[in-house]
Write a protein that holds these residues in place. Structure first.
Motif, PDB file in Angstrom:
ATOM      1  N   ARG A  18      50.192  30.397  46.241  1.00 37.66           N
ATOM      2  CA  ARG A  18      49.454  31.545  45.700  1.00 37.66           C
ATOM      3  C   ARG A  18      49.244  31.421  44.192  1.00 37.66           C
ATOM      4  O   ARG A  18      48.175  31.731  43.687  1.00 37.66           O
ATOM      5  CB  ARG A  18      50.196  32.853  46.009  1.00 37.66           C
ATOM      6  N   THR A  79      43.147  31.650  33.272  1.00 38.68           N
ATOM      7  CA  THR A  79      43.023  32.099  34.654  1.00 38.68           C
ATOM      8  C   THR A  79      44.235  31.683  35.482  1.00 38.68           C
ATOM      9  O   THR A  79      44.768  32.486  36.256  1.00 38.68           O
ATOM     10  CB  THR A  79      41.722  31.563  35.279  1.00 38.68           C
ATOM     11  N   VAL A  80      44.694  30.456  35.314  1.00 38.06           N
ATOM     12  CA  VAL A  80      45.835  29.976  36.104  1.00 38.06           C
ATOM     13  C   VAL A  80      47.103  30.741  35.731  1.00 38.06           C
ATOM     14  O   VAL A  80      47.875  31.144  36.613  1.00 38.06           O
ATOM     15  CB  VAL A  80      46.023  28.455  35.946  1.00 38.06           C
ATOM     16  N   GLN A  83      46.874  34.142  37.258  1.00 42.32           N
ATOM     17  CA  GLN A  83      47.079  34.040  38.709  1.00 42.32           C
ATOM     18  C   GLN A  83      48.558  33.900  39.027  1.00 42.32           C
ATOM     19  O   GLN A  83      49.062  34.512  39.981  1.00 42.32           O
ATOM     20  CB  GLN A  83      46.302  32.833  39.225  1.00 42.32           C
ATOM     21  N   ALA A  87      50.976  36.523  41.059  1.00 47.73           N
ATOM     22  CA  ALA A  87      51.737  36.084  42.234  1.00 47.73           C
ATOM     23  C   ALA A  87      53.230  36.347  42.091  1.00 47.73           C
ATOM     24  O   ALA A  87      53.979  36.166  43.042  1.00 47.73           O
ATOM     25  CB  ALA A  87      51.491  34.594  42.497  1.00 47.73           C
TER      26      ALA A  87
END
Length: 121
Positions: A18, A79-80, A83, A87
């Motif tokens: 994820r 963005t990573v 993310q 998660a």
């Protein structure tokens, strides 16, 4: 190729999928439930394994912290990192342009491992 010792290997595999889009290449679960999985993040292979103190494989919580930072070089670190936080990771420091020529931030995953996420400027 690193092996990350964790508590709850199955949850760790799910998190890495994820958070970082990891691909699961192989999984072996022993009769007692201990897991070893081979994962890949954009061509960077690594293993995840349930900690096994009898073989001196300890997770960060058992050691009182992580002994390594993993560098994840990506096109879009903002963005990573976002993310990963969405998660379940904890932001250690936000992604920003660093004086040493990288756009980089750091997160701690729910299993105690630190990930530096960025790319050279």
């Amino acid at each position: 190729m690193p092996t990350l010792a964790v508590r709850d290997g199955a949850a760790a595999v799910d998190f890495y999928k994820r958070a970082f889009g990891a691909t699961e290449l192989m999984r072996v679960t022993s009769p007692d439930g201990a897991l070893v999985a081979h994962l890949d993040i954009d061509g960077a292979p690594f293993f995840v394994a349930d900690e096994s103190p009898e073989y001196a494989n300890f997770s960060p919580p058992s050691l009182g912290g992580s002994t390594i930072r993993l560098g994840l070089i990506v096109a879009d670190p903002d963005t990573v990192a976002a993310q990963a936080v969405a998660a379940g990771a904890r932001e250690v420091y936000p992604v920003a342009n660093q004086d040493y020529g990288w756009r980089l931030g750091r997160v701690e995953d729910p299993f105690g491992h630190h990930w530096e996420i960025g790319h050279p400027l």
